[in-house]
Design an enzyme around this catalytic site. Structure first.
Site, PDB file in Angstrom:
ATOM      1  CB  SER A 125      -0.936   0.011   1.211  1.00 56.10           C
ATOM      2  OG  SER A 125      -1.900  -1.004   1.098  1.00 56.10           O
ATOM      3  CB  SER A 190      -3.673   4.179   1.762  1.00 54.56           C
ATOM      4  OG  SER A 190      -3.459   2.823   1.460  1.00 54.56           O
ATOM      5  CG  HIS A 399      -2.713  -4.095  -2.722  1.00 60.37           C
ATOM      6  ND1 HIS A 399      -3.488  -4.980  -2.000  1.00 60.37           N
ATOM      7  CD2 HIS A 399      -2.329  -3.138  -1.837  1.00 60.37           C
ATOM      8  CE1 HIS A 399      -3.563  -4.588  -0.753  1.00 60.37           C
ATOM      9  NE2 HIS A 399      -2.871  -3.460  -0.616  1.00 60.37           N
TER      10      HIS A 399
END
EC number: 3.1.3.1
Length: 515
Positions: A125, A190, A399
């Site tokens: 991430s 993130s 992902h």
């Protein structure tokens, strides 16, 4: 004699083909076949499918006619962390039926993005955040820096030419406001891609930096970057979890949990002091009730840290009856849009459904689908609060994961339940993982495969079976879907690098280097 031999040969080939077909599509042995009658009578008629195709054609023609080429005043990027195509597909069933659509699947344009890092086939991430927020692919575990920077490099982010600026920076430079919402810690990989530049995603506080033998006064941790550096300082909305990274280990937060810092800093107070000095309206809240008391339409800056660590899984909010204490992702999204909408020039907002990913890592399949459903409600809320004429909404994932949908379950079976019997006369789950901690849920050395029961797999704490045992399930290397609605949404069809996403959003909004 020759004719008889030929006949026998033909028969053998036919039987071989039949056997091959059986191997390709094994029927399995149903353990409850009679309880699954066909419930979808209209689907038995050819005209049903013809009408459905005609409706899709008409909608596509209408989309082509009405493709919006207005400049996007606002851009909202929704990230379902780990939200693989399989996750979205399974969520349809959780919502009622395989023919259903998760809300954002109804967006007019869909594409696929390639998620690899510069140095890994399967991404994390951190490197992906640099790609979909900054437009540059990077090394695994790094955030906001290019691939010249190796992970754990203490001075890796020191060189300005190696830093990657995010679309939040581009928006701020254009006079727009920016903000972030997440169900993770606001310093997690993130959301950190919005504002941070760092060589290790784990450096969320000074203790983590020092633990890697770097100097915390030289290698500034992610929480400090959020409060002290320009992009973070200018974020109008910061909503998520992670209080522990903002307060010292000697200090307890509002719920009695200690911090993780060792430098004596109280970054929440620092944030409030900054805003007071700037003479702007700023509110800090730590509970759902506190958020409900804020006059959002008259608040310039909003900081909400609703947990010491991550926010709870959405399904657990219901099961543990904590809805009054813990805000949902859709509630946080609405609050963020209300504050950011005050700027006439527009805004950029990043919204992450983070716990989709975390549930997958524990092979809590049901929890992951529940969080995906709430993520979709947040997208719907944002679309309802904004106009398709001036607000571009992009929905994607960073992902995939290694969950798959198995067997040939009946349409009316719950996706979280059991499929048919396998060749050993034992049932297996419809959902399973290639690896992860659920290995011993379906297998033990003494007896081999376990006898699974519907009551067992119905428990939200059930860890779904895996092929290989690992402490945490891994990500998957699949391409992930991109869904778009609003101005220039047509840009997002096709297959492209994940790092193209911020360029397309910036072009639609007329900001940054792609304006």
């Amino acid at each position: 004699m020759a004719r008889r031999f030929i006949l026998l040969l033909v028969l053998a080939v036919c039987l071989s083909g039949s056997a091959s077909g059986q191997r390709d599509h094994p029927r399995g042995r149903s353990f409850d076949a009679e309880s699954h009658p066909i419930k979808y009578a209209e689907e038995q008629q050819t005209q049903y499918w013809v009408d459905k195709a005609q409706a899709k054609l008409l909608s596509k023609l209408a989309e082509q006619e009405s493709a919006t080429t207005n400049k996007a005043k606002n851009v909202i990027l929704f990230l379902g962390d780990g939200m693989s195509v399989h996750t979205v597909t399974a969520t349809r069933n959780l919502l009622g039926d395989s023919a259903e659509q998760v809300y954002f699947e109804g967006f007019p344009y869909t594409g696929l993005s390639k998620t690899y890092c510069v140095n890994r086939q399967v991404a994390d991430s951190a490197c992906t955040a640099t790609a979909y927020l900054g437009g540059v692919k990077a090394n695994y575990g790094t955030i906001g820096v290019n691939a010249n920077v190796s992970r754990y490099s203490c001075d890796g982010a020191a060189n300005e030419e190696d830093r990657v600026l995010s679309i939040a920076h581009w928006a701020q430079a254009a006079g727009k406001d920016a903000g972030l919402v997440t169900t993770a810690r606001v310093t997690h990989a993130s959301p950190a891609g919005v504002y941070a530049h760092i060589a290790d995603r784990n450096w969320e506080n000074d203790w983590e930096v020092a633990n890697r033998e770097c100097d915390p006064e030289q290698t500034i941790d992610i929480a400090r970057q959020l409060v002290e550096q320009p992009v973070g300082q200018q974020l109008k909305v910061i909503l998520g979890g992670g209080r522990k990274n903002f307060i010292d280990a000697t200090v307890n937060d509002e719920e009695g949990y200690p911090g993780k810092r060792t430098d004596g800093r109280h970054l929440i107070r620092s944030w409030l002091d900054q805003k007071k000095e700037a003479n702007v309206s700023a509110k800090y809240v730590w509970s759902r009730k506190g958020l409900s008391l804020v006059d959002l339409e008259n608040t310039d800056y909003l900081l909400g840290l609703f947990a010491n660590d991550h926010l709870p899984y959405n399904g657990d909010r219901d099961r543990k009856r904590s809805q009054l204490a813990d805000p949902s992702l859709s509630e946080l999204t609405e609050a963020a849009i209300t504050v950011l909408s005050r700027n006439d020039k527009g805004f950029f907002l990043f919204v992450e459904g983070a716990r989709i990913d975390m549930a997958h890592h524990d092979t809590f399949a049901k929890r992951s689908l529940e969080d995906t459903a709430e993520f979709a409600r947040a997208v719907q809320k944002a679309r309802e609060l904004t106009s398709e004429d001036d607000t571009l909404i992009v929905v994607t994932a960073d992902h995939a994961h290694v969950m798959s949908i198995n067997g040939y379950p009946y349409r009316d079976q719950e996706i979280t339940g059991l499929a048919q019997l396998a060749d050993d006369n034992l049932p297996y789950t419809i959902l399973s993982y290639a690896n992860g901690p659920g290995y011993y849920s379906g297998y033990n050395r003494a007896e081999g495969r376990a006898l699974l029961k519907e009551k067992l797999v119905a428990d939200s704490d059930y860890q779904y079976p895996t092929l290989a045992p690992l402490d945490a399930e891994t990500h998957g290397g699949d391409d992930v879907a991109v869904y778009a609605s609003g101005p220039y949404a047509q840009y997002f069809s096709g297959n492209y690098e994940q790092s193209n996403i911020p360029a397309l959003m910036a072009r639609a909004a007329g900001i940054g280097p792609y304006a």
